[in-house]
Design an enzyme around this catalytic site. Structure first.
Site, PDB file in Angstrom:
ATOM      1  CB  THR A  26      -0.873  -0.023   1.278  1.00 46.93           C
ATOM      2  OG1 THR A  26      -1.780  -1.123   1.153  1.00 46.93           O
ATOM      3  CG2 THR A  26      -1.648   1.269   1.464  1.00 46.93           C
ATOM      4  CD  GLN A  98      -2.598  -7.869  -1.101  1.00 48.43           C
ATOM      5  OE1 GLN A  98      -2.498  -6.695  -0.774  1.00 48.43           O
ATOM      6  NE2 GLN A  98      -2.025  -8.853  -0.426  1.00 48.43           N
ATOM      7  CG  HIS A 176      -4.493  -8.738   1.759  1.00 47.94           C
ATOM      8  ND1 HIS A 176      -3.826  -9.587   2.605  1.00 47.94           N
ATOM      9  CD2 HIS A 176      -4.015  -7.502   2.024  1.00 47.94           C
ATOM     10  CE1 HIS A 176      -2.988  -8.877   3.357  1.00 47.94           C
ATOM     11  NE2 HIS A 176      -3.077  -7.612   3.014  1.00 47.94           N
ATOM     12  CG  ASN A 179      -0.611  -8.620   6.480  1.00 47.58           C
ATOM     13  OD1 ASN A 179      -0.127  -9.632   7.001  1.00 47.58           O
ATOM     14  ND2 ASN A 179      -0.002  -7.953   5.530  1.00 47.58           N
ATOM     15  CE1 TYR A 181      -5.940  -3.827   6.508  1.00 45.20           C
ATOM     16  CE2 TYR A 181      -4.236  -5.377   5.836  1.00 45.20           C
ATOM     17  CZ  TYR A 181      -4.607  -4.144   6.347  1.00 45.20           C
ATOM     18  OH  TYR A 181      -3.655  -3.232   6.710  1.00 45.20           O
ATOM     19  NE  ARG A 228       1.797 -11.384   1.327  1.00 49.46           N
ATOM     20  CZ  ARG A 228       2.550 -10.370   1.716  1.00 49.46           C
ATOM     21  NH1 ARG A 228       2.000  -9.200   2.002  1.00 49.46           N
ATOM     22  NH2 ARG A 228       3.855 -10.492   1.801  1.00 49.46           N
ATOM     23  CG  ASN A 236      -4.813  -4.250  10.906  1.00 49.89           C
ATOM     24  OD1 ASN A 236      -4.666  -3.122  11.389  1.00 49.89           O
ATOM     25  ND2 ASN A 236      -4.538  -4.522   9.645  1.00 49.89           N
ATOM     26  N   GLY A 315       9.573  -6.866  -0.063  1.00 46.95           N
ATOM     27  CA  GLY A 315       8.768  -5.655   0.088  1.00 46.95           C
ATOM     28  C   GLY A 315       9.630  -4.408   0.126  1.00 46.95           C
TER      29      GLY A 315
HETATM   30  C1  LIG Z   1       4.640   0.407   3.024  1.00 47.56           C
HETATM   31  C2  LIG Z   1       4.135  -0.993   3.147  1.00 47.56           C
HETATM   32  C3  LIG Z   1       2.859  -1.289   2.716  1.00 47.56           C
HETATM   33  C4  LIG Z   1       2.367  -2.612   2.759  1.00 47.56           C
HETATM   34  N1  LIG Z   1       1.137  -2.891   2.254  1.00 47.56           N
HETATM   35  C5  LIG Z   1       0.725  -4.176   2.123  1.00 47.56           C
HETATM   36  C6  LIG Z   1      -0.460  -4.503   1.404  1.00 47.56           C
HETATM   37  O1  LIG Z   1      -1.162  -3.647   0.846  1.00 47.56           O
HETATM   38  N2  LIG Z   1      -0.791  -5.809   1.335  1.00 47.56           N
HETATM   39  C7  LIG Z   1      -0.042  -6.802   1.914  1.00 47.56           C
HETATM   40  O2  LIG Z   1      -0.384  -7.978   1.815  1.00 47.56           O
HETATM   41  N3  LIG Z   1       1.090  -6.519   2.598  1.00 47.56           N
HETATM   42  C8  LIG Z   1       1.508  -5.240   2.687  1.00 47.56           C
HETATM   43  N4  LIG Z   1       2.707  -4.965   3.302  1.00 47.56           N
HETATM   44  C9  LIG Z   1       3.567  -6.067   3.779  1.00 47.56           C
HETATM   45  C10 LIG Z   1       4.583  -6.461   2.691  1.00 47.56           C
HETATM   46  O3  LIG Z   1       3.936  -7.057   1.576  1.00 47.56           O
HETATM   47  C11 LIG Z   1       5.644  -7.454   3.219  1.00 47.56           C
HETATM   48  O4  LIG Z   1       4.992  -8.609   3.672  1.00 47.56           O
HETATM   49  C12 LIG Z   1       6.455  -6.855   4.353  1.00 47.56           C
HETATM   50  O5  LIG Z   1       7.004  -5.615   3.956  1.00 47.56           O
HETATM   51  C13 LIG Z   1       7.602  -7.802   4.778  1.00 47.56           C
HETATM   52  O6  LIG Z   1       8.448  -8.092   3.680  1.00 47.56           O
HETATM   53  P1  LIG Z   1       9.874  -7.366   3.520  1.00 47.56           P
HETATM   54  O7  LIG Z   1      10.656  -7.706   4.759  1.00 47.56           O
HETATM   55  O8  LIG Z   1      10.475  -7.981   2.276  1.00 47.56           O
HETATM   56  O9  LIG Z   1       9.618  -5.900   3.391  1.00 47.56           O
HETATM   57  C14 LIG Z   1       3.189  -3.648   3.288  1.00 47.56           C
HETATM   58  C15 LIG Z   1       4.461  -3.324   3.760  1.00 47.56           C
HETATM   59  C16 LIG Z   1       4.949  -2.029   3.688  1.00 47.56           C
HETATM   60  C17 LIG Z   1       6.350  -1.727   4.153  1.00 47.56           C
END
Ligand SMILES: Cc1cc2nc3c(=O)[nH]c(=O)nc-3n(C[C@H](O)[C@H](O)[C@H](O)COP(=O)(O)O)c2cc1C
Length: 363
Positions: A26, A98, A176, A179, A181, A228, A236, A315
């Site tokens: 996001t 997603q 999704h 997390n 939702y 996912r 949350n 991410g």
């Molecule tokens: C800014 C930001 C926004 C995120 N938004 C979502 C999202 O919309 N949907 C989702 O499933 N995970 C979201 N996540 C989680 C990431 O998909 C990912 O699981 C998380 O950053 C851990 O992976 P990483 O260590 O490679 O960053 C978000 C993470 C960050 C940092």
């Protein structure tokens, strides 16, 4: 030769150039909840990933809980997303959307007129507040408990969103279910206090998820559907509960039977290594598994070589490094992310991260 992050992969008929996936993130740049040129630029910059997963995108006006997140229920939104998918495909990339319904994780002031904050039960979030543009950080009142009619209407919204995704040129969808939702709100017994067929037992708490999956499969085909999940994630306020393992092993069996394209497994506690439950799920769900959470290139290679997953998503490293694939390949240093610009409107901290350029060496 052993597979590496750079080995191509066939994902249910989709040819991926490598095994590096951009995790859904996001970024709150969708002014008016409509995808735009700047977002197309952001995704196109990162199209060298084997697969891009978009930011959470709502199938319904009711699911637009956060400020400036995109939807995929109106024609204008579909047209906006078409710009994104065209820009990514032009660069040879692949992209799925997603579908994220925020459910109770929503402030009514972020929703369009006439929309409602819904949840499986009217359980208030105690410690989670939310940003509303022009108002600041606000408490979240309890959601409206969904009637069975609300549930059926919401499943129809997912179906329409899945059809819209195909119209918009996406290569598939990711539901999704992680997390905290809406889908996870049904899975978790803290957020789901229902006593009807959608609450209580593992089968009942899983029913909404499985009905959504079956319905979108009917609409666009099982090869275009992934999901996912975040089994141990408590984000949350989906608090830990004793039946977690049993719930997710049940889901792994059911999703394998439905034969969807992939399972994308994560949670906030994963730090570059799959836990025992992920390994057990992998044994049951023998289609594609995407590992996620805190992976470096080295950790990802290790996990792939152990056979714990087929693809790995990244991410935060992708936020700061549009050329992450090249940097991994050439073992180059990474740019640092600007955390304070993760969710701000505009290009700063979004499309302006530099690609790596060799620093000239002068004698
Ligand atoms: C800014 C930001 C926004 C995120 N938004 C979502 C999202 O919309 N949907 C989702 O499933 N995970 C979201 N996540 C989680 C990431 O998909 C990912 O699981 C998380 O950053 C851990 O992976 P990483 O260590 O490679 O960053 C978000 C993470 C960050 C940092």
């Amino acid at each position: 030769m052993a597979n590496t992050l750079f080995t191509p992969y066939r994902l249910s008929g989709l040819e991926l150039n490598n095994r590096i996936v951009m995790a859904p993130m996001t970024r709150s740049r969708a002014i008016g909840n409509i995808p735009n040129e700047t977002m197309a630029e952001f995704y196109a910059q990162r199209a060298a990933a084997g697969l891009l997963i978009t930011e959470g995108t709502s199938p319904s006006p009711n699911g637009l809980g956060y400020a400036r997140i995109p939807g995929i229920f109106s024609d204008e939104q579909v047209a906006g997303w078409k710009k994104v998918t065209d820009a990514v495909h032009e660069k040879g990339g692949k992209i799925v959307v997603q579908l994220m319904h925020t459910g109770r994780v929503a402030h009514a002031d972020n929703l369009p007129a006439g929309a409602t904050v819904l949840g499986p039960s009217a359980v208030k979030l105690e410690n989670t507040k939310m940003w509303v543009d022009a108002k600041g950080v606000l408490e979240l009142p309890a959601a409206k408990e969904m009637s069975v009619e609300d549930i059926l209407l919401t499943i129809d919204e997912y179906v329409q969103a899945a059809r819209n995704a195909i119209r918009a040129g996406f290569d598939g969808i990711e539901l999704h279910g992680a997390n905290g939702y809406l889908i996870k709100q049904f899975l978790n017994p803290h957020s789901n206090r229902r006593t009807d067929q959608y609450g209580g037992s593992i089968e009942n708490r899983s029913r909404f998820l499985l009905e959504v999956v079956s319905a979108v499969i009917n609409a666009i085909g099982k090869d275009k559907v992934g999901i996912r999940l975040s089994p141990f994630g408590t984000y949350n306020e989906t608090h830990a509960y004793p039946e977690t393992e049993a719930t997710y092993l049940y889901l792994a069996e059911a999703l394998k039977k439905l034969d969807i394209a992939y399972l994308h497994i994560t949670d906030q506690s994963v730090k570059g290594e799959p836990n025992e439950l992920t390994k057990a799920i992998r044994k049951i769900f023998t289609n594609t598994v995407i590992l996620s959470g805190g992976y470096s290139a080295v950790k990802a290679e290790e996990a792939l070589s152990q056979g714990y997953g087929d693809l790995v998503s990244f991410g935060v490293p992708f936020i700061a490094n549009p050329d992450l694939v090249d940097r991994f390949k050439s073992k180059l240093p990474l740019n640092q992310p600007k955390f304070d610009l993760f969710y701000t409107a505009g290009k700063e901290g979004y499309t302006d991260y530099p690609v790596f350029e060799d620093v000239p060496v002068f004698a």
